[in-house]
Design a protein around this motif. Structure first.
Motif, PDB file in Angstrom:
ATOM      1  N   UNK A   1      -8.962  18.970   8.477  1.00 39.16           N
ATOM      2  CA  UNK A   1      -7.614  19.542   8.427  1.00 39.16           C
ATOM      3  C   UNK A   1      -6.580  18.492   8.796  1.00 39.16           C
ATOM      4  N   UNK A   2      -6.862  17.793   9.896  1.00 42.52           N
ATOM      5  CA  UNK A   2      -5.908  16.780  10.340  1.00 42.52           C
ATOM      6  C   UNK A   2      -5.784  15.672   9.293  1.00 42.52           C
ATOM      7  N   UNK A   3      -6.916  15.390   8.629  1.00 42.72           N
ATOM      8  CA  UNK A   3      -6.837  14.358   7.586  1.00 42.72           C
ATOM      9  C   UNK A   3      -5.868  14.783   6.492  1.00 42.72           C
ATOM     10  N   UNK A   4      -5.941  16.047   6.087  1.00 44.19           N
ATOM     11  CA  UNK A   4      -5.028  16.470   5.017  1.00 44.19           C
ATOM     12  C   UNK A   4      -3.588  16.415   5.517  1.00 44.19           C
TER      13      UNK A   4
ATOM     14  N   UNK B   1       1.688  13.508   5.758  1.00 41.71           N
ATOM     15  CA  UNK B   1       2.689  12.812   6.586  1.00 41.71           C
ATOM     16  C   UNK B   1       2.745  11.319   6.299  1.00 41.71           C
ATOM     17  N   UNK B   2       1.939  10.871   5.345  1.00 39.43           N
ATOM     18  CA  UNK B   2       2.013   9.483   4.933  1.00 39.43           C
ATOM     19  C   UNK B   2       1.516   8.528   6.023  1.00 39.43           C
ATOM     20  N   UNK B   3       0.396   8.894   6.651  1.00 35.46           N
ATOM     21  CA  UNK B   3      -0.176   8.012   7.666  1.00 35.46           C
ATOM     22  C   UNK B   3      -1.338   7.189   7.109  1.00 35.46           C
ATOM     23  N   UNK B   4      -1.588   7.279   5.805  1.00 33.42           N
ATOM     24  CA  UNK B   4      -2.848   6.745   5.290  1.00 33.42           C
ATOM     25  C   UNK B   4      -2.834   5.238   5.143  1.00 33.42           C
ATOM     26  N   UNK B   5      -1.730   4.590   5.463  1.00 28.56           N
ATOM     27  CA  UNK B   5      -1.769   3.136   5.390  1.00 28.56           C
ATOM     28  C   UNK B   5      -1.962   2.504   6.762  1.00 28.56           C
TER      29      UNK B   5
ATOM     30  N   UNK C   1     -10.513   6.545  -2.424  1.00 28.45           N
ATOM     31  CA  UNK C   1      -9.623   6.470  -3.588  1.00 28.45           C
ATOM     32  C   UNK C   1      -8.222   6.030  -3.181  1.00 28.45           C
ATOM     33  N   UNK C   2      -7.766   6.550  -2.033  1.00 31.66           N
ATOM     34  CA  UNK C   2      -6.412   6.195  -1.598  1.00 31.66           C
ATOM     35  C   UNK C   2      -6.291   4.715  -1.281  1.00 31.66           C
ATOM     36  N   UNK C   3      -7.325   4.184  -0.593  1.00 37.33           N
ATOM     37  CA  UNK C   3      -7.242   2.768  -0.237  1.00 37.33           C
ATOM     38  C   UNK C   3      -7.325   1.913  -1.496  1.00 37.33           C
ATOM     39  N   UNK C   4      -8.177   2.329  -2.444  1.00 36.20           N
ATOM     40  CA  UNK C   4      -8.248   1.589  -3.704  1.00 36.20           C
ATOM     41  C   UNK C   4      -6.883   1.544  -4.382  1.00 36.20           C
ATOM     42  N   UNK C   5      -6.253   2.716  -4.400  1.00 37.93           N
ATOM     43  CA  UNK C   5      -4.912   2.824  -4.985  1.00 37.93           C
ATOM     44  C   UNK C   5      -3.931   1.906  -4.256  1.00 37.93           C
ATOM     45  N   UNK C   6      -4.021   1.950  -2.903  1.00 40.46           N
ATOM     46  CA  UNK C   6      -3.094   1.157  -2.090  1.00 40.46           C
ATOM     47  C   UNK C   6      -3.280  -0.328  -2.337  1.00 40.46           C
ATOM     48  N   UNK C   7      -4.549  -0.743  -2.539  1.00 40.92           N
ATOM     49  CA  UNK C   7      -4.792  -2.166  -2.772  1.00 40.92           C
ATOM     50  C   UNK C   7      -4.170  -2.585  -4.101  1.00 40.92           C
TER      51      UNK C   7
END
Lengths: 165, 652
Positions: free
Chosen positions: B480-483, B488-492, B532-538
């Motif tokens: 839940x917190x991950x979602x 909240x845009x903390x994934x970087x 997937x998100x990190x791949x996208x971010x890279x």
């Protein structure tokens, strides 16, 4: 008045008496064009729900686009209100260029004007907020009263299409 | 009579409350019959009283965003940055409209409203050629239009028009108040709300404009009046021209000029800039107070707060506490009631990081809980953030924090929360304290209430929450917190990503507990999402990048969650990019992957893993053993195994 005849026989007789007195002789000219859309040959003209319903359905299947009390008895500034509403519609559709995909609904309550419309999600929310602030403020300078925008957004223009004719 | 009684209650009391509490008046028919009817006096009401009474029946809706944002899913802000940008963009739009109005003034000259509303019309433009007189100057001063007032004053000066001393005095006051700088217009509330703490930076240095208009005006006023002294001293004190303000005060004292209380207050506020040590400061402060009493000036709230501010700058804890305890009773005797600002100063005097633990906040809360405050002093808005800070960092007390929160939500006290910066400090401390002291279920209740509409946790607080959840062993909340973190845009934040994975990997879900039954699949989903998100971010060249450990954890989670297919993809990624990825996955991750390969009967994947392990200098015997025992290998596989770990291994 045919439906009246079916409903009440006594009314029907009165109507007959009236028609016998014959104060209207010319043929009825009911052709009205406004608010109706012509069918295209390819049947590809998109209509929203409101466009799909001709004006005589106002109050039944759809509602008014301007809500105010200026046309009631002894009410103030009927003509100004109508002109202002035209101005607001032109201003909103022009400022939100190619973004408005419904009628612009204008509701007046006391001294406030509330403007509702459906907006396409074609620009970022940030730009939308800029336009909201700009529209509200400029219209309130023009109308000299508080103006509120009550927008809803739709993902795609096709979301509001009710049918194609 | 019933109605009038209700109306008397209107401005303060909650309507719903008063209706239910006095409901007996009209439901039961047993009032004392012979009691004479008493018609109360009419109460004067302002035009907005009724609206305020209605507004008081509505509390903040936690489930909706603040009403300044548009109520549409697309337009609701979901991160702190978005909250700020959206509100500021709206205000920027309003500014643009104002600019249009001023630029095309001829279009906005019509008068619709009756009576005319000045704010809707374009403002008057004064230029070098304007015909002006004293009345226009007086009007501009009363409207607080600093720039235009100064312009008109200069015009009048040039033309040699006489200006009355009273007008000069009021212009002096205006210029001193703003330091001859245009302030942010009052109607732009968002700009004020989001203004980062610029004040604190200003605080450190002098900003007073020496030899500017204020001093010129002052020198023109002859003979010097007490008011002119007062305004110049206050202006200098406000903009930290401390030495000259104090010198001017002394000059006024020598000339026997009768000053007022607020002028003395402003000088007491800057005592800390005039003297260096605590003793000298306290001495000067006392001297000033004595001077006030000689001039028969009655101290007010401003004096109390100025004295407390002066005390709060004392480095020595004991001196500060003694001075505060000495000053407070005296002010109490004089009938000065402290405001929230005074309590703020008390908190920073008593609860210091290095000083002993003080429970002064308990007494303060006992004193003021349930009371409604109005703003009386600029520092009043500092109280709540500081009080919550004390609750968390000084006392670590949950019940006190709840009391502070209750006080904040009493009446209109929420108006005193300050600005967005202080509000976020307040909630940061509140949530951090709750997550450390409450059970996870209770904490999640408060979390759901506050997040995301009232407050969005910063990455640091998110880490605290995750830590608390790990300590309490409530891993089921992590997905839940991950979602939330995604929203909240903390994934970087690499540390946060690693921490989420760490928790999920280290705390193997307990299959017996129903809450965690879904956890393996959810964990795999989180891992895949992160991958997937990190791949996208890279690809977009953002800050974050893969590390070996992160990929190893993702691999483990995918294997555990039964997504073997995806796990092989991730492993292929690890294998292919091993020169680009810093660090390596842990051996345990590889072992779990090999075990899963055994179950899925895919020896080639297992051998890939082994090859990777050998290439990266792992202790590969464990892996080889598992592969050898798990599969019945064909010739090619067997020869590969041999070539990787050597003949000797199989002979054992």
């Amino acid at each position: 008045m045919n439906f009246l005849k079916k409903l009440l026989p006594q009314v029907a007789t009165e109507v007959q008496q009236l028609s016998r007195s014959g104060f209207h002789t010319s043929s009825v000219c009911c052709r009205v064009q406004s608010g109706r859309y012509r069918i295209t040959t390819k049947r590809n003209r998109p209509l929203t729900y409101e466009m799909a319903n001709p004006p005589h359905f106002i109050g039944h299947r759809k509602s008014w686009n301007s809500w105010n009390t200026s046309t009631m008895k002894d009410a103030l500034r009927p003509s100004q209100t109508a002109i202002e509403d035209v101005f607001i519609r032109k201003f909103v559709t022009g400022t939100w260029h190619a973004l408005v995909c419904s009628e612009v609904i204008i509701k007046r309550q006391h001294n406030t004007i509330r403007i509702a419309a459906l907006i396409r999600q074609a620009i970022t929310p940030r730009k939308m907020y800029f336009l909201i602030g700009y529209t509200e403020e400029l219209l309130s300078y023009w109308m000299q009263c508080p103006v509120t925008l009550e927008l809803q957004t739709v993902g795609d223009k096709k979301d509001v299409v009710f049918k194609y004719i | 009579m019933y109605l009038s009684r209700q109306l008397r209650l209107l401005p303060r009391a909650n309507i719903a409350c008063s209706l239910s509490s006095s409901g007996a008046h009209y439901t039961t028919a047993a009032p004392a019959e012979d009691a004479p009817i008493e018609i109360p006096n009419r109460i004067e009401r302002s035009p907005t009283d009724l609206l305020q009474a209605l507004a008081s029946t509505v509390a903040r809706d936690y489930t909706a965003p603040h009403y300044k944002y548009h109520d549409d899913p697309f337009l609701i802000p979901m991160s702190n940055a978005a909250k700020r940008t959206y509100a500021m963009s709206k205000e920027s739009g309003r500014k643009a409209a104002k600019w249009i109005k001023e630029e095309h003034r001829e279009l906005f000259m019509h008068q619709e409203a009756q009576p005319a509303i000045e704010k809707f019309a374009p403002s008057m433009v004064y230029t070098e050629d304007s015909v002006v007189d004293e009345t226009s100057l007086a009007q501009l001063i009363s409207q607080g239009e600093l720039k235009d007032a100064v312009l008109v004053y200069n015009l009048l000066e040039q033309k040699g028009n006489p200006i009355s001393p009273e007008l000069k005095q009021s212009l002096l006051e205006l210029v001193c108040f703003h330091n001859n700088q245009e302030p942010i217009p009052e109607e732009y509330i968002e700009e004020r709300w989001f203004l980062q703490n610029n004040k604190r930076r200003e605080r450190s240095g002098k900003t007073w404009k020496d030899g500017d208009l204020a001093e010129k005006l002052y020198s023109e006023i002859e003979p010097k009046t007490p008011q002119s002294y007062a305004s110049l001293i206050r202006g200098m004190a406000k903009y930290l021209q401390c030495e000259r303000a104090y010198a001017l005060l002394q000059e006024a004292g020598e000339k026997q000029v009768q000053l007022d209380t607020n002028t003395f207050n402003s000088v007491i506020e800057i005592v800390s800039f005039l003297k260096d040590t605590a003793e000298q400061r306290w001495q000067l402060c006392k001297d000033l107070l004595n001077e006030m009493s000689q001039q028969k000036l009655r101290p007010n709230l401003g004096t109390l707060n100025a004295v407390l501010q002066c005390i709060s700058t004392f480095g020595n804890f004991k001196v500060a506490r003694a001075a505060a305890l000495q000053a407070l009773p005296e002010f109490k005797q004089l009938g000065v009631n402290p405001s929230l600002g005074s309590y703020y100063y008390l908190l920073i005097i008593f609860c210091r990081e290095r000083g002993p633990v003080s429970h002064v906040i308990v007494d303060i809360l006992n004193d003021i809980s349930g009371k409604e405050f109005q703003i009386q002093h600029p520092k009043d808005t500092y109280f709540f953030a500081t009080a919550m800070d004390v609750c968390r960092n000084h006392l670590h007390d949950k019940s006190l924090a709840k009391k502070v929160d209750e006080l904040l939500h009493t009446g209109k006290n929420y108006d005193l929360v300050g600005d967005s910066f202080k509000e976020s400090i307040y909630y940061r401390n509140y949530l951090a304290l709750l997550c450390q002291t409450e059970s996870t279920e209770d904490f999640m209740l408060s979390y759901d209430l506050l997040v995301p509409n009232i407050y969005i946790p910063e990455p640091g607080i998110m880490e605290e929450i995750l830590r608390a959840i790990e300590i309490n062993g409530a891993v089921e909340y992590v997905p839940r917190l991950w979602s939330d973190m995604v929203v909240f845009d903390h994934t970087h934040r690499e540390s946060l990503l690693l921490y989420v994975l760490r928790i999920l990997v280290d705390n193997k879900p307990n299959p017996d507990s129903p809450a965690q039954a879904q956890l393996p699949e959810q964990g795999a989903k989180v891992a895949l999402d992160m991958f997937e998100r990190v791949e996208e971010a890279i690809k977009r060249l953002r800050k974050v990048s893969f590390t070996g450990q992160m990929l190893g954890d993702i691999l483990t989670l995918l294997v555990r969650g039964g997504s073997y297919e995806k796990a092989t993809e991730v492993f292929a990624h690890i294998d292919k990019n091993q020169h680009r990825i810093p660090g390596t996955p842990s051996l345990n991750a590889l072992i779990e992957f090999v075990d899963a390969s055994v179950q899925e009967k895919s020896p080639s994947q297992a051998l890939f893993a082994l090859q990777y392990a050998v290439e990266n200098n792992f202790d590969s015997r464990e892996l080889a053993k598992r592969i050898h025992e798990g599969f019945t290998l064909n010739e090619t596989h067997l020869s590969k195994l041999k070539s990787l770990v050597g003949e000797s291994f199989l002979d054992k």
